[in-house]
Enzyme design. Structure first.
Site, PDB file in Angstrom:
ATOM      1  N   LEU A  46       4.420  -0.231   5.745  1.00  0.00           N
ATOM      2  CA  LEU A  46       3.823   0.344   4.536  1.00  0.00           C
ATOM      3  C   LEU A  46       4.634  -0.118   3.346  1.00  0.00           C
ATOM      4  CD1 LEU A  46       3.031   4.111   3.907  1.00  0.00           C
ATOM      5  CD2 LEU A  46       4.757   2.968   2.529  1.00  0.00           C
ATOM      6  N   ASN A  47       3.957  -0.451   2.233  1.00  0.00           N
ATOM      7  CA  ASN A  47       4.704  -0.611   0.981  1.00  0.00           C
ATOM      8  C   ASN A  47       3.957   0.020  -0.184  1.00  0.00           C
ATOM      9  OD1 ASN A  47       3.351  -3.294   1.643  1.00  0.00           O
ATOM     10  ND2 ASN A  47       4.011  -3.810  -0.411  1.00  0.00           N
ATOM     11  N   ASP A  48       3.653  -0.687  -1.250  1.00  0.00           N
ATOM     12  CA  ASP A  48       3.224  -0.083  -2.517  1.00  0.00           C
ATOM     13  C   ASP A  48       2.083   0.923  -2.372  1.00  0.00           C
ATOM     14  OD1 ASP A  48       4.780  -2.262  -3.107  1.00  0.00           O
ATOM     15  OD2 ASP A  48       3.390  -3.151  -4.531  1.00  0.00           O
ATOM     16  N   GLN A  64      -0.294  -0.353   0.624  1.00  0.00           N
ATOM     17  CA  GLN A  64      -0.221  -1.674   1.217  1.00  0.00           C
ATOM     18  C   GLN A  64       0.173  -1.548   2.689  1.00  0.00           C
ATOM     19  OE1 GLN A  64      -0.252  -5.124  -0.686  1.00  0.00           O
ATOM     20  NE2 GLN A  64      -1.772  -3.620  -1.286  1.00  0.00           N
ATOM     21  N   TYR A 107      -3.500  -7.608  -2.240  1.00  0.00           N
ATOM     22  CA  TYR A 107      -2.268  -7.116  -2.870  1.00  0.00           C
ATOM     23  C   TYR A 107      -2.552  -5.895  -3.747  1.00  0.00           C
ATOM     24  CZ  TYR A 107       0.793 -10.938  -1.310  1.00  0.00           C
ATOM     25  OH  TYR A 107       1.556 -11.803  -0.566  1.00  0.00           O
ATOM     26  N   SER A 108      -1.540  -5.431  -4.465  1.00  0.00           N
ATOM     27  CA  SER A 108      -1.605  -4.126  -5.119  1.00  0.00           C
ATOM     28  C   SER A 108      -2.600  -4.078  -6.271  1.00  0.00           C
ATOM     29  CB  SER A 108      -0.219  -3.729  -5.623  1.00  0.00           C
ATOM     30  OG  SER A 108       0.605  -3.390  -4.538  1.00  0.00           O
ATOM     31  N   ARG A 168       0.027 -10.312 -10.865  1.00  0.00           N
ATOM     32  CA  ARG A 168      -0.551  -9.373  -9.894  1.00  0.00           C
ATOM     33  C   ARG A 168      -0.451  -7.916 -10.357  1.00  0.00           C
ATOM     34  NH1 ARG A 168       3.786 -12.042  -7.309  1.00  0.00           N
ATOM     35  NH2 ARG A 168       5.716 -10.821  -7.170  1.00  0.00           N
ATOM     36  N   GLU A 224       6.782  -6.197 -11.749  1.00  0.00           N
ATOM     37  CA  GLU A 224       5.743  -5.805 -10.800  1.00  0.00           C
ATOM     38  C   GLU A 224       5.214  -4.411 -11.123  1.00  0.00           C
ATOM     39  OE1 GLU A 224       6.055  -8.101  -6.719  1.00  0.00           O
ATOM     40  OE2 GLU A 224       7.502  -6.447  -6.790  1.00  0.00           O
TER      41      GLU A 224
END
Length: 487
Positions: A46-48, A64, A107-108, A168, A224
């Site tokens: 898991l990320n953002d 993510q 992506y995010s 992004r 970011e």
């Protein structure tokens, strides 16, 4: 998969036999350090946090997700919903990277409400045969079955002149006039970080406005996950700059996340008068936060409780990371303060301790694995005191406050299995503006979130103790109203 080749990282989940994936899920479910009350991945990484939005009685929060292991690879969006921001329901993978524009990952991005429906905008990650990235910004909408339909071709198909492939993380917002804007994290051709803005009348066709003018023309090499919102008639810009060198207690992690407070953005002129950048969190594990407006108007923040390019002990069980607990943001005395949302009281299973308590030298006041503790009306008779949580003979996460300097330190050198990031040390310290009078801790099986002085300073940190390390010990001479709840 032990060898994370490029091919392995970009293998779609649909290539995995259902019975194989089910075995992966069971392995993860039975592994140590799984959370009790945090959002965590069913498998993989898991990320953002993404697409955080409230609509028609329901909060939608995506993250993510790389499903096949604790590494970064082909990213999906995983969907969670909640009525109260505390109890979350698993809706499964919502955004699948199966089109040319997002062939190497979704992506995010962010969520927004249009035509009484949840819409999103995200970055499609595509790479060519030479592995050159070609990002685009894609709009979509949420279907009734919890999946996202993409509006292709991309709404913003190319990177404008003057910027690199690092372009992004669009955050969409709407002015009172009805005009839509999105702010995007970018890297200039001179390899400095910035944000840019686009404008739209229908949130489908977008016009490039240019680069947001700030007082930081050379602040890291990439910005970011930008997030712009207004609070108490001020304009707040959150972002995560990469490439900032440590400076005293500040900027101690591999990458940072923080905010600037200023006047409202002058749009479409792109001017932003603001104060200095401040970090949001002084802990070891916090990145890529995203906010939304709650049903009652509160501004709520959730972050990724982790960082890029760092391995964690849970990696050996093929999963990694979690999201932080939701926090309410308020603007006080020229700074953002963060408090645990009041709905978190719903997590309390039973009261372990609730009384005014006097501590002389040292006292183990309770034992618990997952808990909340609050000390208020804190009065010290000595210059220093400590709190040890998830403690046993050989383990403890140690919190120390020095009343002479008003410095508060988090030490995870004995917090259990080591996070192998030795270059970033084992302590984090914050200088408080006011003497410490209140603190609140949320401790899960592999995390601690610390809130000091009603949100003046906050720290989010992963810890990996044994399940038997459960002592909560105070050391020093003090009195305080102490409440402890099992969660």
């Amino acid at each position: 998969m032990n060898q994370w080749t490029r091919e392995a990282r970009y293998r779609p989940l649909s290539d995995i036999a259902p019975e194989v994936y089910q075995t992966m899920k069971e392995e993860v479910r039975n592994s140590p350090w799984r959370f009790s009350y945090h959002i965590q991945p069913p498998t993989g990484l898991l990320n953002d946090p993404n697409g955080f939005v409230y609509h028609d009685g329901t909060y939608h929060l995506f993250y993510q997700w790389f499903p096949l292991g604790p590494v970064h690879g082909l990213k999906y969006w995983y969907h969670m919903t909640s009525k109260d921001l505390v109890h979350w329901f698993d809706e499964g993978a919502a955004l699948i990277p199966n089109d040319d524009a997002d062939s190497h990952g979704a992506y995010s991005g962010s969520g927004f409400i249009k035509d009484d429906a949840v819409h999103i905008m995200y970055t499609g990650n595509k790479r060519d045969a030479d592995w050159v990235r070609h990002p685009s910004q894609i709009v979509g909408h949420l279907r009734s079955d919890g999946r996202i339909d993409k509006h292709l071709p991309p709404a913003i198909p190319n990177v404008p002149a003057g910027y690199t492939e690092h372009f992004r993380d669009p955050k969409v917002f709407q002015e009172a006039s009805g005009t839509w804007y999105c702010i995007i994290g970018a890297q200039c051709d001179d390899l400095t970080g910035c944000t840019v803005l686009y404008q739209s009348e229908d949130a489908e066709t977008w016009t490039f406005l240019g680069e947001l003018k700030t007082q930081y023309p050379d602040f890291g090499y990439m910005w970011e996950c930008p997030d712009y919102f207004e609070l108490d008639d001020k304009g707040i810009l959150l972002f995560s700059p990469q490439g900032i060198e440590p400076d005293g207690d500040a900027y101690q992690n591999i990458f940072q996340s923080g905010y600037m407070i200023g006047e409202k953005l002058a749009l479409p002129e792109l001017t932003y008068q603001h104060h200095a950048f401040s970090e949001l969190d002084f802990g070891f594990d916090f990145y890529a936060p995203q906010t939304t407006q709650a049903a009652d108007g509160r501004r709520i923040l959730v972050g990724w409780m982790g960082l890029p390019d760092i391995s964690y002990p849970s990696d050996m069980y093929n999963w990694a990371h979690a999201l932080t607990l939701p926090r309410e943001l308020t603007l006080q005395e020229g700074r953002l303060k963060q408090l645990p949302i009041r709905e978190l009281d719903l997590l309390r299973k039973r009261t372990i301790h609730a009384q005014s308590t006097e501590i002389n030298q040292a006292m183990t006041i309770a034992q618990a694995e997952t808990f909340e503790i609050e000390l208020s009306n804190l009065a010290l008779q000595t210059t220093q005191f400590e709190i040890h949580v998830r403690a046993a003979d050989q383990e403890a996460t140690v919190l120390t406050y020095d009343a002479t300097t008003q410095r508060f330190t988090l030490d995870r050198s004995r917090s259990g299995a080591e996070v192998p990031a030795v270059d970033y040390g084992t302590t984090r310290t914050v200088q408080l503006e006011q003497p410490l009078h209140q603190l609140r801790l949320f401790v899960d099986r592999s995390s601690i979130e610390i809130f000091l002085n009603d949100g003046e300073a906050v720290a989010s940190t992963r810890i990996f103790p044994k399940s038997t390390s459960q002592d909560i010990t105070l050391i020093g001479d003090l009195t305080a109203d102490i409440s402890i709840y099992e969660l």
